[in-house]
Motif scaffolding. Structure first.
Motif, PDB file in Angstrom:
ATOM      1  N   LEU A   3      57.362 -65.966 -32.437  1.00 15.77           N
ATOM      2  CA  LEU A   3      57.834 -64.667 -31.983  1.00 15.77           C
ATOM      3  C   LEU A   3      58.035 -64.678 -30.473  1.00 15.77           C
ATOM      4  O   LEU A   3      57.450 -65.493 -29.749  1.00 15.77           O
ATOM      5  CB  LEU A   3      56.820 -63.578 -32.352  1.00 15.77           C
ATOM      6  CG  LEU A   3      56.711 -63.243 -33.833  1.00 15.77           C
ATOM      7  CD1 LEU A   3      55.482 -62.387 -34.078  1.00 15.77           C
ATOM      8  CD2 LEU A   3      57.971 -62.539 -34.343  1.00 15.77           C
ATOM      9  N   LEU A   4      58.846 -63.739 -29.985  1.00 15.95           N
ATOM     10  CA  LEU A   4      59.029 -63.612 -28.542  1.00 15.95           C
ATOM     11  C   LEU A   4      57.694 -63.287 -27.878  1.00 15.95           C
ATOM     12  O   LEU A   4      56.916 -62.487 -28.394  1.00 15.95           O
ATOM     13  CB  LEU A   4      60.007 -62.476 -28.218  1.00 15.95           C
ATOM     14  CG  LEU A   4      61.429 -62.525 -28.763  1.00 15.95           C
ATOM     15  CD1 LEU A   4      62.211 -61.346 -28.212  1.00 15.95           C
ATOM     16  CD2 LEU A   4      62.105 -63.826 -28.404  1.00 15.95           C
ATOM     17  N   PRO A   5      57.424 -63.870 -26.721  1.00 17.82           N
ATOM     18  CA  PRO A   5      56.212 -63.482 -25.992  1.00 17.82           C
ATOM     19  C   PRO A   5      56.329 -62.048 -25.492  1.00 17.82           C
ATOM     20  O   PRO A   5      57.428 -61.580 -25.157  1.00 17.82           O
ATOM     21  CB  PRO A   5      56.173 -64.475 -24.825  1.00 17.82           C
ATOM     22  CG  PRO A   5      57.567 -64.975 -24.683  1.00 17.82           C
ATOM     23  CD  PRO A   5      58.188 -64.933 -26.042  1.00 17.82           C
ATOM     24  N   VAL A   6      55.199 -61.362 -25.452  1.00 17.97           N
ATOM     25  CA  VAL A   6      55.157 -59.960 -25.027  1.00 17.97           C
ATOM     26  C   VAL A   6      54.054 -59.781 -23.991  1.00 17.97           C
ATOM     27  O   VAL A   6      52.942 -60.294 -24.149  1.00 17.97           O
ATOM     28  CB  VAL A   6      54.880 -59.006 -26.204  1.00 17.97           C
ATOM     29  CG1 VAL A   6      54.813 -57.553 -25.708  1.00 17.97           C
ATOM     30  CG2 VAL A   6      55.929 -59.132 -27.269  1.00 17.97           C
ATOM     31  N   VAL A  56      65.439 -60.483 -32.395  1.00 22.31           N
ATOM     32  CA  VAL A  56      66.051 -61.200 -31.265  1.00 22.31           C
ATOM     33  C   VAL A  56      65.906 -62.707 -31.472  1.00 22.31           C
ATOM     34  O   VAL A  56      64.804 -63.223 -31.633  1.00 22.31           O
ATOM     35  CB  VAL A  56      65.426 -60.768 -29.923  1.00 22.31           C
ATOM     36  CG1 VAL A  56      65.927 -61.657 -28.785  1.00 22.31           C
ATOM     37  CG2 VAL A  56      65.750 -59.302 -29.632  1.00 22.31           C
ATOM     38  N   ARG A  57      67.040 -63.394 -31.434  1.00 18.53           N
ATOM     39  CA  ARG A  57      67.064 -64.849 -31.640  1.00 18.53           C
ATOM     40  C   ARG A  57      67.525 -65.600 -30.391  1.00 18.53           C
ATOM     41  O   ARG A  57      67.550 -66.830 -30.389  1.00 18.53           O
ATOM     42  CB  ARG A  57      67.972 -65.190 -32.822  1.00 18.53           C
ATOM     43  CG  ARG A  57      67.472 -64.664 -34.159  1.00 18.53           C
ATOM     44  CD  ARG A  57      66.224 -65.395 -34.601  1.00 18.53           C
ATOM     45  NE  ARG A  57      65.685 -64.850 -35.847  1.00 18.53           N
ATOM     46  CZ  ARG A  57      64.704 -63.965 -35.914  1.00 18.53           C
ATOM     47  NH1 ARG A  57      64.152 -63.514 -34.783  1.00 18.53           N
ATOM     48  NH2 ARG A  57      64.255 -63.529 -37.071  1.00 18.53           N
ATOM     49  N   ALA A  58      67.918 -64.899 -29.352  1.00 18.10           N
ATOM     50  CA  ALA A  58      68.365 -65.566 -28.122  1.00 18.10           C
ATOM     51  C   ALA A  58      67.195 -66.339 -27.518  1.00 18.10           C
ATOM     52  O   ALA A  58      66.072 -65.838 -27.444  1.00 18.10           O
ATOM     53  CB  ALA A  58      68.908 -64.540 -27.131  1.00 18.10           C
ATOM     54  N   ASP A  59      67.464 -67.539 -27.072  1.00 17.60           N
ATOM     55  CA  ASP A  59      66.414 -68.408 -26.525  1.00 17.60           C
ATOM     56  C   ASP A  59      65.853 -67.857 -25.212  1.00 17.60           C
ATOM     57  O   ASP A  59      66.593 -67.320 -24.380  1.00 17.60           O
ATOM     58  CB  ASP A  59      66.968 -69.809 -26.271  1.00 17.60           C
ATOM     59  CG  ASP A  59      67.303 -70.553 -27.553  1.00 17.60           C
ATOM     60  OD1 ASP A  59      66.718 -70.211 -28.600  1.00 17.60           O
ATOM     61  OD2 ASP A  59      68.153 -71.464 -27.505  1.00 17.60           O
ATOM     62  N   GLY A  60      64.557 -68.027 -25.036  1.00 18.57           N
ATOM     63  CA  GLY A  60      63.925 -67.757 -23.749  1.00 18.57           C
ATOM     64  C   GLY A  60      63.733 -66.303 -23.389  1.00 18.57           C
ATOM     65  O   GLY A  60      63.403 -65.983 -22.239  1.00 18.57           O
ATOM     66  N   CYS A  61      63.917 -65.385 -24.333  1.00 22.75           N
ATOM     67  CA  CYS A  61      63.702 -63.960 -24.037  1.00 22.75           C
ATOM     68  C   CYS A  61      62.213 -63.630 -24.107  1.00 22.75           C
ATOM     69  O   CYS A  61      61.435 -64.292 -24.798  1.00 22.75           O
ATOM     70  CB  CYS A  61      64.446 -63.080 -25.030  1.00 22.75           C
ATOM     71  SG  CYS A  61      66.235 -63.124 -24.888  1.00 22.75           S
ATOM     72  N   ARG A  62      61.824 -62.594 -23.399  1.00 21.98           N
ATOM     73  CA  ARG A  62      60.470 -62.058 -23.540  1.00 21.98           C
ATOM     74  C   ARG A  62      60.502 -60.553 -23.368  1.00 21.98           C
ATOM     75  O   ARG A  62      61.443 -60.005 -22.766  1.00 21.98           O
ATOM     76  CB  ARG A  62      59.498 -62.705 -22.560  1.00 21.98           C
ATOM     77  CG  ARG A  62      59.762 -62.482 -21.102  1.00 21.98           C
ATOM     78  CD  ARG A  62      58.807 -63.335 -20.244  1.00 21.98           C
ATOM     79  NE  ARG A  62      59.033 -63.150 -18.824  1.00 21.98           N
ATOM     80  CZ  ARG A  62      58.370 -62.281 -18.065  1.00 21.98           C
ATOM     81  NH1 ARG A  62      57.418 -61.535 -18.594  1.00 21.98           N
ATOM     82  NH2 ARG A  62      58.632 -62.171 -16.777  1.00 21.98           N
ATOM     83  N   VAL A  63      59.500 -59.903 -23.898  1.00 23.60           N
ATOM     84  CA  VAL A  63      59.434 -58.439 -23.912  1.00 23.60           C
ATOM     85  C   VAL A  63      58.333 -57.961 -22.976  1.00 23.60           C
ATOM     86  O   VAL A  63      57.235 -58.544 -22.949  1.00 23.60           O
ATOM     87  CB  VAL A  63      59.159 -57.908 -25.334  1.00 23.60           C
ATOM     88  CG1 VAL A  63      59.167 -56.375 -25.344  1.00 23.60           C
ATOM     89  CG2 VAL A  63      60.171 -58.458 -26.325  1.00 23.60           C
ATOM     90  N   ILE A  64      58.640 -56.917 -22.218  1.00 22.60           N
ATOM     91  CA  ILE A  64      57.608 -56.209 -21.451  1.00 22.60           C
ATOM     92  C   ILE A  64      57.514 -54.800 -22.026  1.00 22.60           C
ATOM     93  O   ILE A  64      58.481 -54.030 -21.965  1.00 22.60           O
ATOM     94  CB  ILE A  64      57.929 -56.168 -19.945  1.00 22.60           C
ATOM     95  CG1 ILE A  64      57.988 -57.587 -19.374  1.00 22.60           C
ATOM     96  CG2 ILE A  64      56.877 -55.339 -19.205  1.00 22.60           C
ATOM     97  CD1 ILE A  64      58.326 -57.641 -17.898  1.00 22.60           C
ATOM     98  N   ALA A  65      56.378 -54.494 -22.631  1.00 20.03           N
ATOM     99  CA  ALA A  65      56.139 -53.190 -23.245  1.00 20.03           C
ATOM    100  C   ALA A  65      55.224 -52.385 -22.336  1.00 20.03           C
ATOM    101  O   ALA A  65      54.181 -52.887 -21.900  1.00 20.03           O
ATOM    102  CB  ALA A  65      55.516 -53.361 -24.623  1.00 20.03           C
ATOM    103  N   VAL A  66      55.609 -51.143 -22.060  1.00 19.29           N
ATOM    104  CA  VAL A  66      54.907 -50.346 -21.049  1.00 19.29           C
ATOM    105  C   VAL A  66      54.560 -48.971 -21.596  1.00 19.29           C
ATOM    106  O   VAL A  66      55.406 -48.302 -22.209  1.00 19.29           O
ATOM    107  CB  VAL A  66      55.772 -50.173 -19.783  1.00 19.29           C
ATOM    108  CG1 VAL A  66      54.973 -49.480 -18.676  1.00 19.29           C
ATOM    109  CG2 VAL A  66      56.320 -51.508 -19.293  1.00 19.29           C
ATOM    110  N   ASP A  67      53.331 -48.537 -21.374  1.00 17.31           N
ATOM    111  CA  ASP A  67      52.930 -47.169 -21.703  1.00 17.31           C
ATOM    112  C   ASP A  67      51.863 -46.749 -20.704  1.00 17.31           C
ATOM    113  O   ASP A  67      51.116 -47.599 -20.193  1.00 17.31           O
ATOM    114  CB  ASP A  67      52.390 -47.082 -23.128  1.00 17.31           C
ATOM    115  CG  ASP A  67      52.506 -45.675 -23.697  1.00 17.31           C
ATOM    116  OD1 ASP A  67      53.432 -45.418 -24.491  1.00 17.31           O
ATOM    117  OD2 ASP A  67      51.663 -44.814 -23.344  1.00 17.31           O
ATOM    118  N   ASN A  68      51.789 -45.448 -20.432  1.00 21.50           N
ATOM    119  CA  ASN A  68      50.812 -44.983 -19.443  1.00 21.50           C
ATOM    120  C   ASN A  68      49.494 -44.536 -20.064  1.00 21.50           C
ATOM    121  O   ASN A  68      48.541 -44.220 -19.343  1.00 21.50           O
ATOM    122  CB  ASN A  68      51.402 -43.855 -18.589  1.00 21.50           C
ATOM    123  CG  ASN A  68      51.649 -42.581 -19.390  1.00 21.50           C
ATOM    124  OD1 ASN A  68      51.565 -42.579 -20.616  1.00 21.50           O
ATOM    125  ND2 ASN A  68      51.987 -41.502 -18.703  1.00 21.50           N
TER     126      ASN A  68
END
Length: 246
Positions: free
Chosen positions: A112-115, A78-90
């Motif tokens: 890298l994108l913040p996560v 992902v190269r789009a500016d200002g994106c971030r990832v939310i990774a979820v697991d139980n």
């Protein structure tokens, strides 16, 4: 050094239901690569697809992230500016190791994108507006009667032009197709070093907790959730990946 999966290598008096505990988390990279045909391709392609549809300033969700393989691929592509990832697991064991893997990735690659990695039940999570949602090999572990509700929430959370990337093991209405693809799947496992005992005990452990659907069921459910266009983009034996377009 990746630990080798030997969880089912010795005979078990009673095979318990499969759970994503510390024992599984420790060997999961080896287990998933040797058990799911095409897994490395699906993970890397997930990142590539996310890179095409992520919009600047948007969120990307990796639901049921396990050890974060898809999240890592997303961060590479992902190269789009200002994106971030939310990774979820139980599963706490998976979340802990996911954070370790992502920290290692941070140490190797700059910018890298913040996560944010969350331990949470994705059925209870309130999704924020997002451009991409990843649901890889997760829906099959959710009670069938709850799957449509989750997909509807995902659809409503997606921004215009957003996508859902969905990967699942498939069931087949045609018994010949199902039996032959299952046979090839077991051959894949044998070729990767699993014994007949390991294959049989793993099947017993997982068959009560993983309930796959047919491709038609997936397509119709996705359409019912709102996705007007559903495109299969990968299949290897009895595993398939789809894109749902908003």
């Amino acid at each position: 050094m990746i630990d080798k999966d030997r969880i089912y290598a010795e005979p078990q008096t009673q095979v318990s239901d499969f759970v994503f505990d510390e024992q599984v988390a420790r060997v999961f990279p080896d287990m998933i690569k040797r058990s799911v045909p095409g897994y490395p391709t699906v993970m890397e392609s997930t990142g590539l697809i996310a890179g095409q549809y992520a919009t600047p300033g948007s969120l990307i969700y990796d639901l049921g992230c396990s050890l974060g393989a898809a999240t890592q691929a997303i961060r590479r592509h992902v190269r789009a500016d200002g994106c971030r990832v939310i990774a979820v697991d139980n599963a706490s064991a998976m979340v802990e190791r996911c954070r370790e893997y992502l920290s290692a990735q941070d140490a190797m690659i700059e910018e890298l994108l913040p996560v944010e990695v969350l331990q949470a039940d994705i059925l209870a999570l309130r999704l924020q507006p997002c451009s991409v949602v990843v649901l890889n090999f997760t829906l099959q572990f959710i009670a069938p009667e709850l799957r449509l509700g989750l997909l509807r929430q995902i659809y409503e959370s997606l921004l215009p032009g957003g996508v859902l990337i969905l990967s699942e093991k498939l069931e087949f209405a045609d018994s010949f197709t199902g039996s032959e693809l299952q046979r090839l799947h077991y051959a894949f496992k044998r070729a990767n070093g699993y014994s007949e005992l390991e294959i049989a005990q793993k099947r017993t452990a997982i068959e009560r907790v993983m309930l796959p659907d047919t491709l038609d069921t997936h397509r119709l459910r996705l359409q019912d959730a709102g996705f007007a266009q559903v495109v299969p983009w990968f299949q290897c034996f009895n595993f398939c990946s789809l894109i749902g377009f908003k």
